[in-house]
Design a protein around this motif. Sequence first.
Motif, mmCIF file in Angstrom:
data_model
loop_
_atom_site.group_PDB
_atom_site.id
_atom_site.type_symbol
_atom_site.label_atom_id
_atom_site.label_comp_id
_atom_site.label_asym_id
_atom_site.label_seq_id
_atom_site.Cartn_x
_atom_site.Cartn_y
_atom_site.Cartn_z
ATOM 1 N N ARG A 332 0.821 -1.215 0.000
ATOM 2 C CA ARG A 332 0.000 0.000 0.000
ATOM 3 C C ARG A 332 0.856 1.268 0.000
ATOM 4 N NH1 ARG A 332 -2.374 -4.251 2.320
ATOM 5 N NH2 ARG A 332 -4.619 -4.556 1.940
ATOM 6 N N GLY A 333 2.147 1.092 -0.285
ATOM 7 C CA GLY A 333 3.031 2.237 -0.470
ATOM 8 C C GLY A 333 3.570 2.848 0.793
ATOM 9 N N VAL A 334 3.595 2.079 1.899
ATOM 10 C CA VAL A 334 4.051 2.608 3.180
ATOM 11 C C VAL A 334 5.110 1.677 3.769
ATOM 12 C CG1 VAL A 334 3.374 3.140 5.553
ATOM 13 C CG2 VAL A 334 1.872 3.781 3.661
ATOM 14 N N ILE A 335 6.162 2.255 4.314
ATOM 15 C CA ILE A 335 7.222 1.470 4.944
ATOM 16 C C ILE A 335 7.278 1.776 6.428
ATOM 17 C CG2 ILE A 335 9.689 0.968 5.000
ATOM 18 C CD1 ILE A 335 9.842 1.891 2.093
ATOM 19 N N PHE A 336 7.018 0.754 7.252
ATOM 20 C CA PHE A 336 7.227 0.808 8.693
ATOM 21 C C PHE A 336 8.471 -0.026 9.000
ATOM 22 C CE2 PHE A 336 2.727 1.631 10.659
ATOM 23 C CZ PHE A 336 2.635 2.823 9.948
ATOM 24 N N ALA A 337 8.931 0.021 10.241
ATOM 25 C CA ALA A 337 10.096 -0.755 10.657
ATOM 26 C C ALA A 337 9.678 -1.929 11.521
ATOM 27 C CB ALA A 337 11.073 0.127 11.428
ATOM 28 N N ALA A 338 10.446 -2.996 11.446
ATOM 29 C CA ALA A 338 10.219 -4.149 12.319
ATOM 30 C C ALA A 338 10.718 -3.805 13.726
ATOM 31 C CB ALA A 338 10.951 -5.368 11.776
ATOM 32 N N GLY A 339 10.506 -4.718 14.663
ATOM 33 C CA GLY A 339 10.990 -4.524 16.017
ATOM 34 C C GLY A 339 12.505 -4.571 16.072
ATOM 35 N N LEU A 340 13.086 -3.909 17.067
ATOM 36 C CA LEU A 340 14.536 -3.847 17.215
ATOM 37 C C LEU A 340 15.020 -4.434 18.537
ATOM 38 C CD1 LEU A 340 17.273 -2.839 16.119
ATOM 39 C CD2 LEU A 340 16.774 -0.617 17.146
ATOM 40 N N HIS A 341 14.226 -4.296 19.578
ATOM 41 C CA HIS A 341 14.633 -4.806 20.892
ATOM 42 C C HIS A 341 14.731 -6.329 20.821
ATOM 43 C CE1 HIS A 341 14.838 -5.517 25.165
ATOM 44 N NE2 HIS A 341 14.836 -4.220 25.411
ATOM 45 N N LYS A 342 15.916 -6.861 21.128
ATOM 46 C CA LYS A 342 16.183 -8.281 20.873
ATOM 47 C C LYS A 342 15.267 -9.218 21.644
ATOM 48 C CE LYS A 342 19.977 -8.275 24.256
ATOM 49 N NZ LYS A 342 21.434 -8.471 24.452
ATOM 50 N N GLU A 343 14.751 -8.779 22.784
ATOM 51 C CA GLU A 343 13.905 -9.677 23.580
ATOM 52 C C GLU A 343 12.503 -9.842 23.012
ATOM 53 O OE1 GLU A 343 13.912 -8.894 27.785
ATOM 54 O OE2 GLU A 343 15.981 -8.161 27.746
ATOM 55 N N ILE A 344 12.046 -8.856 22.244
ATOM 56 C CA ILE A 344 10.657 -8.886 21.766
ATOM 57 C C ILE A 344 10.540 -8.499 20.293
ATOM 58 C CG2 ILE A 344 9.579 -8.458 24.022
ATOM 59 C CD1 ILE A 344 9.427 -5.475 23.149
ATOM 60 N N ALA A 345 11.640 -8.613 19.544
ATOM 61 C CA ALA A 345 11.671 -8.098 18.168
ATOM 62 C C ALA A 345 10.585 -8.687 17.271
ATOM 63 C CB ALA A 345 13.043 -8.353 17.551
ATOM 64 N N THR A 346 10.178 -9.914 17.532
ATOM 65 C CA THR A 346 9.194 -10.560 16.661
ATOM 66 C C THR A 346 7.755 -10.200 17.009
ATOM 67 O OG1 THR A 346 9.113 -12.516 18.095
ATOM 68 C CG2 THR A 346 10.731 -12.525 16.307
ATOM 69 N N ARG A 347 7.576 -9.348 18.023
ATOM 70 C CA ARG A 347 6.222 -9.084 18.511
ATOM 71 C C ARG A 347 5.686 -7.696 18.170
ATOM 72 N NH1 ARG A 347 6.307 -9.961 24.703
ATOM 73 N NH2 ARG A 347 4.126 -9.318 24.398
ATOM 74 N N TYR A 348 6.514 -6.847 17.557
ATOM 75 C CA TYR A 348 6.033 -5.476 17.363
ATOM 76 C C TYR A 348 6.614 -4.825 16.114
ATOM 77 C CZ TYR A 348 10.464 -3.451 19.176
ATOM 78 O OH TYR A 348 11.767 -3.061 19.368
ATOM 79 N N ILE A 349 6.018 -3.683 15.746
ATOM 80 C CA ILE A 349 6.493 -2.883 14.620
ATOM 81 C C ILE A 349 6.590 -1.427 15.073
ATOM 82 C CG2 ILE A 349 5.630 -4.413 12.822
ATOM 83 C CD1 ILE A 349 3.212 -2.562 12.519
ATOM 84 N N ARG A 350 7.262 -0.599 14.243
ATOM 85 C CA ARG A 350 7.505 0.785 14.630
ATOM 86 C C ARG A 350 7.130 1.737 13.499
ATOM 87 N NH1 ARG A 350 13.414 1.064 15.659
ATOM 88 N NH2 ARG A 350 13.484 -0.546 14.048
ATOM 89 N N PHE A 351 6.421 2.780 13.857
ATOM 90 C CA PHE A 351 5.898 3.788 12.943
ATOM 91 C C PHE A 351 6.573 5.114 13.274
ATOM 92 C CE2 PHE A 351 1.545 6.086 11.965
ATOM 93 C CZ PHE A 351 2.161 6.880 11.018
ATOM 94 N N GLY A 352 7.365 5.635 12.333
ATOM 95 C CA GLY A 352 8.003 6.926 12.539
ATOM 96 C C GLY A 352 7.155 8.047 11.964
#
Length: 386
Positions: A332-352
């Motif tokens: 849909r033409g939008v880029i968000f970031a994946a999680g970065l914190h190593k303990e929970i990286a697979t559980r969240y995303i980040r919107f700048g």
Amino acid sequence: MSAQAPHNTLLIPGPIEFDDAVLQSMAHYAESHVAPGFVKVFGETLTLTRKLFQSTDPSAQPFIISGSGTLGWDLVASNLIERGENALVLNTGYFGDSFEQCLSTYGAQVTQLRAPIGERPSLEQIEQALKEKTYKLITLTHVDTSTGVLNDVKGVAQLVRRVSPETLVIVDGVCSVGSEEIAFDEWDLDAVVTASQKAIGCPPGLSIVMTSGRAIQRATTRQTPPGSYYASIANWLPIMRNYENNKPSYFATPPTQLIHALHTTLSQITARPMAERFAIHTQVSDSVKAAVAQLGLKQLAPNPDAQAHGMTAMYLPEGLTPPDVLPGLLKRGVIFAAGLHKEIATRYIRFGHMGVSVTDANRGDIDKALSALKEALAEAKQAKGL
């Protein structure tokens, strides 16, 4: 309407989208770094940097050096503390760990005050730590992009000045300067480290550090030589002072085109009161966080007082991971970031949500992103049978 080539909208916690005028500045013809025209632009850029930090103290000094925000850590660790001296790191995520590693590399004895994920150390905890040991400096990440946690820089600085006034207050402001309130002189800070590519709205490649007169004195009266040649305050200080006084100078060649771009974006930012810029980021952030809550998503930082205004880190629904959602956003033409914190990286995303995507409502970046997020989540849930 932007003159840039069509592209997916970059809404990660940096780099961010750029204003057309900023990118056009990068197309400046080749020039010498000691030519009168460039010396004038670089000098003005340093003066504009003071305005960005809301500093009028003549003893304070901005540094603009070719490099990433990480270079600012080296500048601090190799100049403002000596081997064997104590440093206190307030850890709110990935970048607290990284600053600790940088300080340790230069021989500092580091104590970490680590907060649970999504939280920040309390003032009471910090005060207790300061009373237990004498620290040469304290570092805190204003906005940790791994968690979206906003630190109370003003409150921490006031506490340090009351309890341990000789301790230098060092702020990692890479993801905060330009979107979060910061008053260098008023809050009595000693160094704020940032970079060009986040809320400042310039392409990557410039390390920007604001230092107090107290920090400069610490660096120039240390007992041992600094641990770095390139990141030496003693080497860069006369260069910055000369440029700001419209005198050509040389230690290492500055990236001339990037300086032009920074001059353009800082001219735009400081043309209006900084309070207005902070207010619009807060307003948009509140809207984003309300929309995220309506989608049933929880933030990593549950306390509104500790939530950044230039980004939002959000847990995904149970059963979904970033690879389930990010491709739907990209479609849909939008880029968000994946999680970065190593303990929970697979559980969240980040919107700048910072810079021109926030300050220029005509772009429609934020509304587009929220609509894409809603659709991508629904699509991912359906695909997973949730």
